[in-house]
Design a protein around this motif. Structure first.
Motif, short mmCIF file in Angstrom:
data_model
loop_
_atom_site.label_atom_id
_atom_site.label_comp_id
_atom_site.label_asym_id
_atom_site.label_seq_id
_atom_site.Cartn_x
_atom_site.Cartn_y
_atom_site.Cartn_z
N GLY A 130 -6.14 26.53 -54.97
CA GLY A 130 -5.03 26.71 -54.04
C GLY A 130 -4.90 25.63 -53.00
O GLY A 130 -5.75 24.74 -52.87
N CYS A 131 -3.78 25.68 -52.28
CA CYS A 131 -3.51 24.72 -51.22
C CYS A 131 -2.56 25.36 -50.23
O CYS A 131 -1.56 25.97 -50.61
CB CYS A 131 -2.85 23.47 -51.80
N GLU A 132 -2.88 25.22 -48.93
CA GLU A 132 -2.01 25.81 -47.90
C GLU A 132 -1.40 24.75 -47.01
O GLU A 132 -1.00 25.04 -45.88
CB GLU A 132 -2.83 26.81 -47.06
N ARG B 153 1.35 22.72 -47.47
CA ARG B 153 2.81 22.69 -47.43
C ARG B 153 3.41 21.32 -47.11
O ARG B 153 4.30 21.21 -46.26
CB ARG B 153 3.35 23.74 -46.45
N PRO C 299 1.58 24.12 -53.47
CA PRO C 299 1.33 25.38 -52.75
C PRO C 299 2.02 26.58 -53.39
O PRO C 299 1.48 27.70 -53.36
CB PRO C 299 1.87 25.10 -51.35
N HIS C 300 3.20 26.36 -54.02
CA HIS C 300 3.86 27.47 -54.73
C HIS C 300 3.12 27.80 -56.02
O HIS C 300 3.02 28.95 -56.40
CB HIS C 300 5.30 27.11 -55.14
N ARG D 150 -0.07 27.05 -56.94
CA ARG D 150 -1.51 27.34 -56.90
C ARG D 150 -1.89 28.34 -55.83
O ARG D 150 -3.06 28.73 -55.72
CB ARG D 150 -2.29 26.04 -56.69
N ARG E 248 -2.69 30.47 -52.25
CA ARG E 248 -3.52 30.21 -51.07
C ARG E 248 -4.91 29.70 -51.45
O ARG E 248 -5.32 29.80 -52.60
CB ARG E 248 -3.60 31.48 -50.21
N GLU E 249 -5.58 29.14 -50.46
CA GLU E 249 -6.90 28.54 -50.71
C GLU E 249 -7.97 29.61 -50.85
O GLU E 249 -8.07 30.51 -50.03
CB GLU E 249 -7.28 27.61 -49.54
N GLN F 43 -7.94 21.35 -54.84
CA GLN F 43 -6.73 20.65 -54.39
C GLN F 43 -7.01 19.90 -53.10
O GLN F 43 -6.51 18.81 -52.89
CB GLN F 43 -5.56 21.63 -54.18
N THR G 156 11.28 23.17 -52.32
CA THR G 156 10.51 22.37 -51.35
C THR G 156 11.50 21.77 -50.36
O THR G 156 12.62 21.39 -50.74
CB THR G 156 9.73 21.22 -52.04
#
Ligand code: SAH
Ligand code: SF4
Ligand code: F3S
Length: 452
Positions: free
Chosen positions: A167-169, A171, A178-179, A181, A183-184, A212, A356
């Protein structure tokens, strides 16, 4: 024995996820098909980061479905990032498609496919032109990040990927990750260490930690003696006997603290290479990209790491043609490339992604300008990279031998600590050996050497 064929697009994360799916099929008695024609389950692991990656996967699936028209039982599935972002919509684009699974569902792919295949094989009248089953699973299950842990016994190579967080937060305004994968989520260190020890027991010498934003691993854990969870994990992995090399990808300037810079001074197993995405050399563009730091911070981190580890090779990602990018902004990117002297850089033309913010910005850059900047920057990157490689001629490098060269099966190929591929022209070498090699020649990105 049923066969499964898996094609993977996208980043190392996807390669790793595909490997997990393959391992689950193998342990249930399936075989991995080399080509899709004989497969009973056909899966594509997809990437959404640029439009081209999505178009490739859709085109490929269309061809594979058409090829299998005479085998109505075959199960077709899309996994990964495009599945996550497009979901059911994909059934409209590929009517023969059966299963769509998202990025938090890899552990369920096997059972979904297997159940459907059994149903079809049992059905007396398999219609020759069957429509897809249209099963879509894109939800999240608690603990999914702990499910990417099995490796392929068949590879038995000396290097392995280990997923440590998902995940990745962040943005960033251009990015779909972020969409796709979510949240982290970090895995427990004990699980990662257990996996690494098992890999080493099976002959692995080098592991690459994947996330990520890999340096945000365990970001909510306390800092102990000045060291965050990521550096503590590196230290613990470093203690594993028989593990010779540690790499990680990709780090981000946010959360990149001094403890990680310092790690390069006292962790010799940590390789002398970092892939550190810069994206842009212009503060104005970084702000529009919602990258919350100034370019100077990125540049000084690179310089501090080079001070800690003088032979550090740095590679990067750069986006050209982000909305509003002027010639002046572009020239700042080019100046940053000259200042850091990257060993290589992936240059991407900005590709608008759905949902995005950057896709809706005014002042989108036309294709011609994107191409011009791409071409111009590539020339600079290649000139610098070639010069850096040329400077290695005459030096001795420790290389981890990976196997026969891809272009000439008579020769062996390995990688230096700087992650440069090196072809061995003289001397005996076997996969898995760490050997001193003198670099004798360089042609652009390929280096040649002799075992010392
Ligand atoms: N998590 C990594 C990047 C993963 S995406 C990181 O932030 O470090 C890999 C690369 O694709 C990014 O570094 C970026 O350079 C590029 N990229 C992402 N979105 C893009 C877009 N919309 N158009 C062009 N390139 C993009
Ligand atoms: Fe995308 Fe930015 Fe997250 Fe990297 S840090 S995956 S570029 S949103
Ligand atoms: Fe692509 Fe998903 Fe990786 S969008 S880059 S496969 S995280």
């Amino acid at each position: 024995m049923p066969q499964v064929f898996i094609k993977t697009y996208g980043c190392q994360m996807n390669e790793r996820d595909s490997e997990q799916v393959a391992a689950m099929f193998l342990s249930a008695g399936y075989e991995l098909a080399d080509s899709p024609e004989r497969a009973d389950v056909v899966l594509i692991n997809t990437c959404s980061v640029r439009e081209k990656a999505e178009l490739k996967a859709l085109g490929k699936m269309g061809i594979l479905c058409a090829q299998q028209a005479a085998r109505p039982w075959v199960v077709f599935g899309f996994m990964g990032c495009m599945s996550q972002s497009k979901g059911k919509e994909l059934f409209r684009e590929v009517p023969r498609l059966d299963i769509v699974t998202g990025t938090r569902q890899y552990h369920n792919v096997f059972s979904l496919c297997h159940r459907l295949l059994l149903q079809r094989l049992a059905a007396a009248s398999a219609e020759p032109r069957r429509r897809g089953a249209h099963i879509c699973e894109v939800g999240e299950e608690a603990g999914f990040q702990n499910q990417i842990r099995d490796h392929l016994p068949t590879r038995g190579g000396c290097t392995a990927f280990v997923s440590i967080m998902q995940g990745c937060e962040m943005r960033c305004s251009y990015c779909i990750v972020p969409h796709t994968r979510g949240r982290e989520c970090s895995r427990p260190a004990a699980d990662i260490l257990h996996e690494a020890r098992e890999l080493v027991a099976n002959g692995v010498k080098e592991i690459t930690l994947l996330g990520q934003i890999v340096n945000r691993y365990g970001k909510d854990e306390p800092i102990i003696n000045g060291r965050g969870a990521f550096v503590r994990l590196l230290e613990q992995l470093h203690e594993i006997d028989g593990l010779l090399r540690i790499r990680f990808t990709s780090p981000h300037p946010i959360g990149f603290r001094q403890d990680l810079v310092q790690a390069y001074t006292y962790l010799p197993k940590l390789c002398s290479h970092i892939h550190f995405p810069m994206q842009s050399g212009s503060d104005r563009i970084l702000q529009l990209m919602r990258r919350p730091y100034k370019n100077e911070k990125y540049l000084s981190l690179c310089e501090a790491m080079r001070e800690a580890r003088p032979d550090l090779a740095i590679t990067t990602d750069i986006i050209v043609g982000f909305p509003g990018e002027t010639d002046e902004d572009y020239l700042q990117t080019k100046a940053a490339v000259e200042r850091i002297q990257f060993d290589n850089a992936f240059i991407f033309q900005y590709s608008p992604r759905r949902d995005t913010p950057a896709a809706l910005m005014d002042d989108q850059i036309c294709l011609r300008v994107k191409e011009e900047r791409n071409h111009d920057l590539l020339e600079t990157v290649n000139r610098i990279a070639t010069a850096r490689n040329q400077a290695l001629v005459g030096t001795d490098q420790l290389i981890l031998v990976e196997g026969p060269s891809k272009t000439n099966a008579q020769r062996m190929q390995g990688r230096s600590s700087q992650n440069k591929p090196i072809i061995i022209m003289k001397g005996a070498a076997a996969a898995g050996q760490l050997l001193p090699v003198r670099i004798t020649e360089c042609t652009g990105f390929t280096l040649y050497g002799e075992v010392q």
